[in-house]
Design an enzyme around this catalytic site. Structure first.
Site, PDB file in Angstrom:
ATOM      1  N   SER A   9       0.850  -1.191   0.000  1.00 18.35           N
ATOM      2  CA  SER A   9       0.000   0.000   0.000  1.00 18.35           C
ATOM      3  C   SER A   9       0.883   1.238   0.000  1.00 18.35           C
ATOM      4  O   SER A   9       1.659   1.465   0.942  1.00 18.35           O
ATOM      5  CB  SER A   9      -0.886   0.017   1.250  1.00 18.35           C
ATOM      6  OG  SER A   9      -1.386   1.332   1.446  1.00 18.35           O
ATOM      7  N   HIS A  67      -8.442   0.850  -4.007  1.00 20.65           N
ATOM      8  CA  HIS A  67      -9.355   0.598  -2.882  1.00 20.65           C
ATOM      9  C   HIS A  67     -10.093   1.893  -2.570  1.00 20.65           C
ATOM     10  O   HIS A  67      -9.523   2.814  -1.987  1.00 20.65           O
ATOM     11  CB  HIS A  67      -8.512   0.104  -1.699  1.00 20.65           C
ATOM     12  CG  HIS A  67      -9.280  -0.098  -0.426  1.00 20.65           C
ATOM     13  ND1 HIS A  67      -8.645  -0.278   0.785  1.00 20.65           N
ATOM     14  CD2 HIS A  67     -10.616  -0.159  -0.156  1.00 20.65           C
ATOM     15  CE1 HIS A  67      -9.559  -0.443   1.729  1.00 20.65           C
ATOM     16  NE2 HIS A  67     -10.764  -0.352   1.186  1.00 20.65           N
ATOM     17  N   GLY A 143      -9.036   4.085   7.220  1.00 21.17           N
ATOM     18  CA  GLY A 143      -8.752   5.483   7.524  1.00 21.17           C
ATOM     19  C   GLY A 143      -7.275   5.800   7.651  1.00 21.17           C
ATOM     20  O   GLY A 143      -6.850   6.864   7.231  1.00 21.17           O
ATOM     21  N   PHE A 144      -6.513   4.878   8.207  1.00 25.05           N
ATOM     22  CA  PHE A 144      -5.108   5.172   8.470  1.00 25.05           C
ATOM     23  C   PHE A 144      -4.256   3.918   8.318  1.00 25.05           C
ATOM     24  O   PHE A 144      -4.736   2.810   8.568  1.00 25.05           O
ATOM     25  CB  PHE A 144      -4.933   5.718   9.899  1.00 25.05           C
ATOM     26  CG  PHE A 144      -5.772   6.930  10.157  1.00 25.05           C
ATOM     27  CD1 PHE A 144      -5.343   8.191   9.756  1.00 25.05           C
ATOM     28  CD2 PHE A 144      -7.016   6.798  10.763  1.00 25.05           C
ATOM     29  CE1 PHE A 144      -6.137   9.307   9.976  1.00 25.05           C
ATOM     30  CE2 PHE A 144      -7.823   7.917  10.983  1.00 25.05           C
ATOM     31  CZ  PHE A 144      -7.378   9.176  10.586  1.00 25.05           C
ATOM     32  N   GLY A 145      -2.993   4.127   7.966  1.00 24.74           N
ATOM     33  CA  GLY A 145      -2.030   3.039   8.006  1.00 24.74           C
ATOM     34  C   GLY A 145      -1.532   2.836   9.427  1.00 24.74           C
ATOM     35  O   GLY A 145      -1.802   3.650  10.319  1.00 24.74           O
ATOM     36  N   GLY A 146      -0.841   1.747   9.642  1.00 19.40           N
ATOM     37  CA  GLY A 146      -0.166   1.521  10.920  1.00 19.40           C
ATOM     38  C   GLY A 146      -1.056   1.152  12.085  1.00 19.40           C
ATOM     39  O   GLY A 146      -0.642   1.266  13.233  1.00 19.40           O
ATOM     40  N   ASP A 172      -6.403  -6.449   4.402  1.00 13.01           N
ATOM     41  CA  ASP A 172      -5.822  -5.105   4.403  1.00 13.01           C
ATOM     42  C   ASP A 172      -5.882  -4.523   5.810  1.00 13.01           C
ATOM     43  O   ASP A 172      -6.966  -4.328   6.360  1.00 13.01           O
ATOM     44  CB  ASP A 172      -6.641  -4.247   3.425  1.00 13.01           C
ATOM     45  CG  ASP A 172      -6.093  -2.852   3.222  1.00 13.01           C
ATOM     46  OD1 ASP A 172      -5.020  -2.539   3.783  1.00 13.01           O
ATOM     47  OD2 ASP A 172      -6.745  -2.068   2.510  1.00 13.01           O
ATOM     48  N   GLY A 173      -4.692  -4.249   6.373  1.00  8.67           N
ATOM     49  CA  GLY A 173      -4.610  -3.578   7.663  1.00  8.67           C
ATOM     50  C   GLY A 173      -3.864  -4.402   8.704  1.00  8.67           C
ATOM     51  O   GLY A 173      -4.284  -5.512   9.036  1.00  8.67           O
ATOM     52  N   GLY A 174      -2.728  -3.870   9.160  1.00  2.96           N
ATOM     53  CA  GLY A 174      -1.981  -4.534  10.223  1.00  2.96           C
ATOM     54  C   GLY A 174      -1.329  -5.833   9.793  1.00  2.96           C
ATOM     55  O   GLY A 174      -1.064  -6.701  10.632  1.00  2.96           O
ATOM     56  N   GLY A 194       1.219  -1.949   4.169  1.00  2.00           N
ATOM     57  CA  GLY A 194       1.752  -0.602   4.006  1.00  2.00           C
ATOM     58  C   GLY A 194       2.968  -0.396   4.867  1.00  2.00           C
ATOM     59  O   GLY A 194       4.111  -0.474   4.417  1.00  2.00           O
ATOM     60  N   SER A 195       2.744  -0.154   6.170  1.00  2.00           N
ATOM     61  CA  SER A 195       3.872   0.195   7.040  1.00  2.00           C
ATOM     62  C   SER A 195       4.877  -0.940   7.183  1.00  2.00           C
ATOM     63  O   SER A 195       6.069  -0.689   7.325  1.00  2.00           O
ATOM     64  CB  SER A 195       3.373   0.672   8.407  1.00  2.00           C
ATOM     65  OG  SER A 195       2.259  -0.045   8.824  1.00  2.00           O
TER      66      SER A 195
HETATM   67  C1  DX5 Z   1      -6.428   1.413   5.741  1.00  2.00           C
HETATM   68  C2  DX5 Z   1      -5.939   1.170   4.329  1.00  2.00           C
HETATM   69  C3  DX5 Z   1      -4.791   0.240   4.258  1.00  2.00           C
HETATM   70  C4  DX5 Z   1      -3.546   0.718   4.942  1.00  2.00           C
HETATM   71  C5  DX5 Z   1      -2.782  -0.474   5.415  1.00  2.00           C
HETATM   72  O1  DX5 Z   1      -7.490   2.289   5.715  1.00  2.00           O
HETATM   73  O2  DX5 Z   1      -6.968   0.627   3.539  1.00  2.00           O
HETATM   74  O3  DX5 Z   1      -4.498  -0.165   2.918  1.00  2.00           O
HETATM   75  O4  DX5 Z   1      -2.710   1.487   4.117  1.00  2.00           O
HETATM   76  O5  DX5 Z   1      -1.703  -0.011   6.162  1.00  2.00           O
HETATM   77  P1  DX5 Z   1      -0.926  -0.911   7.188  1.00  2.00           P
HETATM   78  O6  DX5 Z   1      -0.385  -2.095   6.408  1.00  2.00           O
HETATM   79  O7  DX5 Z   1       0.126  -0.014   7.686  1.00  2.00           O
HETATM   80  O8  DX5 Z   1      -1.896  -1.359   8.220  1.00  2.00           O
HETATM   81 ZN    ZN Z   2      -6.478  -0.373   1.455  1.00  2.36          ZN
END
Ligand code: DX5
Ligand code: ZN
Length: 215
Positions: A9, A67, A143-146, A172-174, A194-195
């Site tokens: 991501s 997405h 809403g947010f990464g990480g 997707d997420g964590g 992502g992170s």
């Molecule tokens: C969250 C996004 C994810 C996010 C994942 O709203 O849809 O795609 O970037 O980030 P990580 O891998 O850091 O949880």
């Molecule tokens: Zn996503």
């Protein structure tokens, strides 16, 4: 089970160097590039829109997995398809007429994915699942990464895999080296991260560790 794919991501990348950041993860083995679109209505955060997707398209030699975390997905499908999206996913919670949105995505020549928030049951997609190419199970609230992976989602992944057959099931997420193992074992085959990837010293090692998480 369909082929395992890793989808970094770009939300966690250096936004001042997006083109380079995309190329770097593709060189490190990324299968898809995951693009998080947030509108400040469906999500508390605002990210990027069709002009940025269009600008990134020439830098991306693999499928662009867009997405949509937006309130009115129906209104923006053509814009994202024209910008060069290959896969467009939208939230069941945001669509009044999900079949219509799926048809529009396919009419635009893209693959269609449907997304479930952590609080949404797999039952909500029972009557649209036959029409989609992919289901995305959110393992954090969008809403947010990480953010921290929500463990109850492992059970939902198992339910959705049983409904989907051999189509793509994305999470997707964590997602990191540890949670990847649990989600792959539950039936996920497309891992968004992502992170974990962009925060690592070696994109290559991070992608490889996700790919081998269940071994
Ligand atoms: C969250 C996004 C994810 C996010 C994942 O709203 O849809 O795609 O970037 O980030 P990580 O891998 O850091 O949880
Ligand atoms: Zn996503």
């Amino acid at each position: 089970m369909p082929e395992l794919k890793i989808a970094p991501s770009i939300l966690a990348s250096d936004f001042s160097r997006l083109g380079e950041e995309i190329k770097a993860v593709i060189d490190a083995g990324a299968d898809w590039i995951h693009v998080d679109v947030m509108d400040g209505h469906f999500t508390p955060n605002i990210t990027i829109g069709p002009p940025v997707v269009a600008a990134l398209r020439p830098h991306c030699s693999v499928p662009m997995d867009v997405h949509l975390m937006i309130s009115d997905p129906d209104a923006y499908i053509e814009d994202f398809a024209n910008a060069g999206a290959d896969i467009i996913s939208f939230h069941i919670e945001a669509a009044t007429h999900p079949h219509r949105v799926i048809s529009k995505i396919k009419d635009c020549g893209c693959k269609a994915g449907i997304v479930l928030n952590p609080g949404t049951s797999q039952d909500d997609i029972e009557f649209v699942i036959d029409a989609v190419d992919m289901v995305l199970v959110m393992t954090v609230n969008p809403g947010f990464g990480g953010q921290k992976f929500i463990p109850e989602m492992v059970r939902k992944i198992q339910y959705v895999r049983a409904m989907l057959g051999d189509r793509d099931l994305e999470v997707d997420g964590g997602i990191d080296g540890t949670t990847a193992q649990a989600v792959i074992e539950a039936g996920a085959n497309v891992l968004v991260a992502g992170s974990y990837i962009y925060g690592s010293d070696s994109y290559l090692d991070a992608i490889e560790s996700l790919r081998n998480a269940d071994r």
